[in-house]
Design a protein around this motif. Sequence first.
Motif, short mmCIF file in Angstrom:
data_model
loop_
_atom_site.label_atom_id
_atom_site.label_comp_id
_atom_site.label_asym_id
_atom_site.label_seq_id
_atom_site.Cartn_x
_atom_site.Cartn_y
_atom_site.Cartn_z
N ARG A 187 0.67 -1.11 0.13
CA ARG A 187 -0.03 0.00 0.13
C ARG A 187 0.79 1.14 -0.02
O ARG A 187 0.31 2.40 0.72
CB ARG A 187 -1.03 0.01 1.12
N THR A 228 -0.71 4.31 -1.38
CA THR A 228 -2.24 4.57 -0.56
C THR A 228 -2.16 5.81 0.21
O THR A 228 -1.09 5.97 1.11
CB THR A 228 -2.52 3.28 -0.01
N GLU A 268 -4.51 8.27 5.19
CA GLU A 268 -5.84 8.37 5.84
C GLU A 268 -6.97 7.01 5.49
O GLU A 268 -7.65 6.61 6.07
CB GLU A 268 -6.70 9.62 5.45
N SER A 269 -6.35 6.16 4.58
CA SER A 269 -7.32 5.22 4.05
C SER A 269 -6.81 3.79 4.58
O SER A 269 -7.34 2.80 4.31
CB SER A 269 -7.09 5.09 2.45
#
Length: 259
Positions: A148, A151, A154-155
């Motif tokens: 990630r 990414t 915050e996700s």
Amino acid sequence: MTKTETPLLSLKNIVTKVNVNTPNEVMILRHLNLDIYAGDFITVLGSNGAGKSTLFNTISGELPVNDGRIQLKDHDITHLSVEKRTAFLARVFQDPKMGTAPRMTVAENLLLASQRGKRRTLRLRRLKQSLPHFKALAATMNNGLSERLSTATESLSGGQRQALSFLMATEQHPDLLLLDEHTAALDPKTSAELMTQTNQRVTQEKLTCLMITHHLDDALKYGNRLIVLDQGQIKYDVRGAEKAALTKDKLLSFFDTIE
């Protein structure tokens, strides 16, 4: 540790107050003394209001010292700013949202952490060249974080975000690492996984670390040293073989004597 060994960090007769010069003035740390040696992994226990967070805030510079002295090796840092202390100190908080930039990606956060304590200049950030290192670093957490990197933070899940905070805090091998109940907001399984990775990285990298915890089992299991705070003073300090022989019942009985 030998008697001739010089402490990495010394807190000498520290007094820390809040609400100074008001009717609500309270002394939290009461002439506290603590020597921290290079390689110490110290678990910190104490009831609510004992002074644990105040101790961390005093070490990090968030709270000013009202009396006493803080010394890093041969340097007096008593009045050093929070910003300047980040050159040698890193901290992970209880809240996974603290310590990361929410709209920046995982890789961007790690790149930011890699510049901690360094002189800032205008230059290309060279993020692409750092991706293999960041991927390998994230993979050590064994929680999917390495997949990630692009990414937004915050996700992430709470556990992944806290793992990222931990990696950011340790990326530059700080002289002193403060773990402020960094697993408390996580579910038991995620908490246990992060503690395993925390112990592995701290011990393998020989980091000097203080960790506040309310979990007696973690305090006994991890680290080479354990201290108990009560009413702003260190009432118990055990290390090495003595700590290894300490049981939960013995520790609970000690808490009974200070309450």
